[in-house]
Design a protein around this motif. Structure first.
Motif, mmCIF file in Angstrom:
data_model
loop_
_atom_site.group_PDB
_atom_site.id
_atom_site.type_symbol
_atom_site.label_atom_id
_atom_site.label_comp_id
_atom_site.label_asym_id
_atom_site.label_seq_id
_atom_site.Cartn_x
_atom_site.Cartn_y
_atom_site.Cartn_z
ATOM 1 N N LYS A 93 -14.352 9.148 14.500
ATOM 2 C CA LYS A 93 -15.136 7.835 15.020
ATOM 3 C C LYS A 93 -15.659 7.242 13.616
ATOM 4 C CE LYS A 93 -15.712 9.567 20.132
ATOM 5 N NZ LYS A 93 -14.602 8.870 20.580
ATOM 6 N N GLU A 94 -15.847 7.938 12.937
ATOM 7 C CA GLU A 94 -16.701 7.094 12.058
ATOM 8 C C GLU A 94 -15.187 6.749 10.595
ATOM 9 O OE1 GLU A 94 -20.182 10.597 10.912
ATOM 10 O OE2 GLU A 94 -17.900 11.497 10.348
ATOM 11 N N ILE A 95 -14.255 6.384 10.988
ATOM 12 C CA ILE A 95 -13.302 6.593 10.652
ATOM 13 C C ILE A 95 -12.923 5.031 10.937
ATOM 14 C CG2 ILE A 95 -10.798 6.689 9.306
ATOM 15 C CD1 ILE A 95 -11.440 9.578 9.002
ATOM 16 N N ASN A 96 -12.688 4.245 10.522
ATOM 17 C CA ASN A 96 -12.067 2.666 10.527
ATOM 18 C C ASN A 96 -10.526 2.088 9.949
ATOM 19 O OD1 ASN A 96 -14.480 2.166 11.987
ATOM 20 N ND2 ASN A 96 -15.046 2.180 9.848
ATOM 21 N N LEU A 97 -9.937 1.385 10.955
ATOM 22 C CA LEU A 97 -7.915 0.317 9.992
ATOM 23 C C LEU A 97 -8.797 0.180 8.366
ATOM 24 C CD1 LEU A 97 -6.298 -0.625 12.696
ATOM 25 C CD2 LEU A 97 -6.082 1.523 11.774
ATOM 26 N N GLY A 98 -8.236 0.779 7.224
ATOM 27 C CA GLY A 98 -8.682 -0.742 6.510
ATOM 28 C C GLY A 98 -9.758 0.635 5.205
ATOM 29 N N ASP A 99 -10.372 1.520 6.133
ATOM 30 C CA ASP A 99 -10.567 2.655 4.206
ATOM 31 C C ASP A 99 -9.763 3.113 3.241
ATOM 32 O OD1 ASP A 99 -12.903 1.983 6.785
ATOM 33 O OD2 ASP A 99 -13.317 3.837 7.709
ATOM 34 N N ALA B 231 -10.040 5.711 -0.111
ATOM 35 C CA ALA B 231 -10.083 5.666 -1.019
ATOM 36 C C ALA B 231 -9.353 6.033 -1.937
ATOM 37 C CB ALA B 231 -10.779 7.156 -0.511
ATOM 38 N N SER B 232 -9.571 6.768 -3.075
ATOM 39 C CA SER B 232 -9.107 7.276 -4.588
ATOM 40 C C SER B 232 -9.778 8.210 -5.595
ATOM 41 C CB SER B 232 -8.758 6.054 -5.755
ATOM 42 O OG SER B 232 -10.363 5.752 -6.112
ATOM 43 N N LEU C 138 -7.368 12.913 0.272
ATOM 44 C CA LEU C 138 -7.763 13.477 1.714
ATOM 45 C C LEU C 138 -8.301 14.655 1.970
ATOM 46 C CD1 LEU C 138 -3.747 13.146 2.308
ATOM 47 C CD2 LEU C 138 -5.153 11.420 3.175
ATOM 48 N N GLY C 139 -8.422 15.153 0.787
ATOM 49 C CA GLY C 139 -9.192 16.870 1.020
ATOM 50 C C GLY C 139 -10.849 16.213 1.062
ATOM 51 N N MET C 140 -10.805 16.163 -0.451
ATOM 52 C CA MET C 140 -12.117 15.288 -0.716
ATOM 53 C C MET C 140 -12.982 14.233 -0.713
ATOM 54 S SD MET C 140 -12.847 18.413 -2.063
ATOM 55 C CE MET C 140 -14.410 18.227 -2.408
ATOM 56 N N TYR C 141 -12.535 12.999 -0.010
ATOM 57 C CA TYR C 141 -12.776 11.639 0.286
ATOM 58 C C TYR C 141 -12.545 11.210 1.463
ATOM 59 C CZ TYR C 141 -13.326 13.047 -4.626
ATOM 60 O OH TYR C 141 -13.671 13.328 -5.470
ATOM 61 N N LEU C 142 -11.533 11.417 1.621
ATOM 62 C CA LEU C 142 -10.666 9.943 3.386
ATOM 63 C C LEU C 142 -9.397 11.260 4.396
ATOM 64 C CD1 LEU C 142 -11.704 7.982 5.126
ATOM 65 C CD2 LEU C 142 -9.321 6.414 3.797
ATOM 66 N N LYS D 158 -3.573 6.729 -11.050
ATOM 67 C CA LYS D 158 -5.071 7.064 -9.591
ATOM 68 C C LYS D 158 -4.125 6.889 -7.846
ATOM 69 C CE LYS D 158 -8.054 3.092 -8.014
ATOM 70 N NZ LYS D 158 -8.417 2.482 -8.365
ATOM 71 N N ALA D 159 -4.737 8.613 -7.528
ATOM 72 C CA ALA D 159 -3.658 8.335 -6.114
ATOM 73 C C ALA D 159 -4.719 7.290 -5.150
ATOM 74 C CB ALA D 159 -4.116 9.581 -6.095
ATOM 75 N N GLU D 160 -4.363 6.894 -4.144
ATOM 76 C CA GLU D 160 -5.095 6.279 -3.222
ATOM 77 C C GLU D 160 -4.624 6.427 -1.793
ATOM 78 O OE1 GLU D 160 -5.802 2.103 -5.620
ATOM 79 O OE2 GLU D 160 -4.102 2.223 -4.639
ATOM 80 N N ALA D 161 -5.648 6.126 -0.260
ATOM 81 C CA ALA D 161 -4.927 5.720 0.436
ATOM 82 C C ALA D 161 -5.523 5.298 1.404
ATOM 83 C CB ALA D 161 -5.314 7.685 0.865
ATOM 84 N N GLU D 162 -4.965 4.433 2.395
ATOM 85 C CA GLU D 162 -5.491 3.959 3.070
ATOM 86 C C GLU D 162 -5.338 4.026 4.670
ATOM 87 O OE1 GLU D 162 -5.487 -1.292 4.026
ATOM 88 O OE2 GLU D 162 -4.417 -0.260 3.068
ATOM 89 N N VAL D 163 -5.882 4.001 5.494
ATOM 90 C CA VAL D 163 -5.958 4.337 6.912
ATOM 91 C C VAL D 163 -5.195 3.236 7.574
ATOM 92 C CG1 VAL D 163 -6.893 4.467 8.911
ATOM 93 C CG2 VAL D 163 -8.201 5.714 7.076
ATOM 94 N N ILE D 164 -4.309 3.819 8.057
ATOM 95 C CA ILE D 164 -3.441 2.093 8.940
ATOM 96 C C ILE D 164 -3.111 2.568 10.551
ATOM 97 C CG2 ILE D 164 -1.773 1.891 6.587
ATOM 98 C CD1 ILE D 164 0.226 3.468 7.873
ATOM 99 N N GLU D 165 -2.878 3.954 10.938
ATOM 100 C CA GLU D 165 -2.998 3.956 12.035
ATOM 101 C C GLU D 165 -4.298 5.124 12.510
ATOM 102 O OE1 GLU D 165 0.254 5.422 15.377
ATOM 103 O OE2 GLU D 165 0.805 5.679 13.307
ATOM 104 N N ILE D 166 -4.866 5.386 13.832
ATOM 105 C CA ILE D 166 -6.101 5.668 14.145
ATOM 106 C C ILE D 166 -5.591 6.343 16.108
ATOM 107 C CG2 ILE D 166 -8.332 6.458 14.885
ATOM 108 C CD1 ILE D 166 -9.026 4.194 12.837
ATOM 109 N N VAL D 167 -4.900 7.518 16.008
ATOM 110 C CA VAL D 167 -4.707 8.212 17.193
ATOM 111 C C VAL D 167 -5.734 8.491 17.568
ATOM 112 C CG1 VAL D 167 -3.155 8.920 18.336
ATOM 113 C CG2 VAL D 167 -2.296 8.103 16.231
#
Length: 138
Positions: free
Chosen positions: A7-13, A15-16, A69-73, A98-107
């Motif tokens: 519930k605290e995560i949005n599409l496009g969020d 972290a790196s 994923l495990g420490m930031y997003l 630089k490792a990056e992650a971006e939320v692309i889908e929320i189920v």
């Protein structure tokens, strides 16, 4: 310490995490995993290979995605469920990744998110590309 719930995560969020690959990182990873491929640990043999020098293990570098994923997003408490990876370019000892992650889908009904994941070197070149599936903490 707890990461973000669904519930605290949005599409496009996004972290790196960024780190310079040191020689000791490669040797420690080789020792822990048993992957003693000369491309990683033997300079003389690596010079005869396609990259002409030692390179870091692809899975070592992709492990930086796990840090994101495990420490930031979403962060601590996240369960890593799957990862698609494409290794696009070698990572040399001394490269800064630089490792990056971006939320692309929320189920929400399954408490799952999918994230576009990339590892990018200091020259802006994508060296690893993929998609991760995780379960954020409840």
């Amino acid at each position: 310490m707890k990461g973000k719930t669904i519930k605290e995560i949005n599409l496009g969020d996004k972290a790196s995490f960024e780190k310079t690959i040191g020689e000791s990182d490669v040797y420690l990873f080789a020792g822990i995993t048993g992957d003693l491929n000369p491309a990683h640990i033997n300079q003389k043999e690596a010079e005869q290979g396609m990259f002409k020098e030692r390179i870091a293990h692809g899975i070592l570098v992709s492990g930086f995605i796990s840090t994101v994923l495990g420490m930031y997003l979403p962060g601590p408490g996240t369960i890593y469920m799957g990862q698609e990876l494409k290794f696009l370019a070698p990572v040399k000892i001394g490269d800064t990744i630089k490792a990056e992650a971006e939320v692309i889908e929320i189920v929400e009904e399954k408490n799952r998110i999918r994230l576009k994941t990339q590892c990018i070197n200091q020259h802006g070149k994508v060296v690893i590309d993929g998609v991760a599936t995780v379960m954020p903490p409840k």
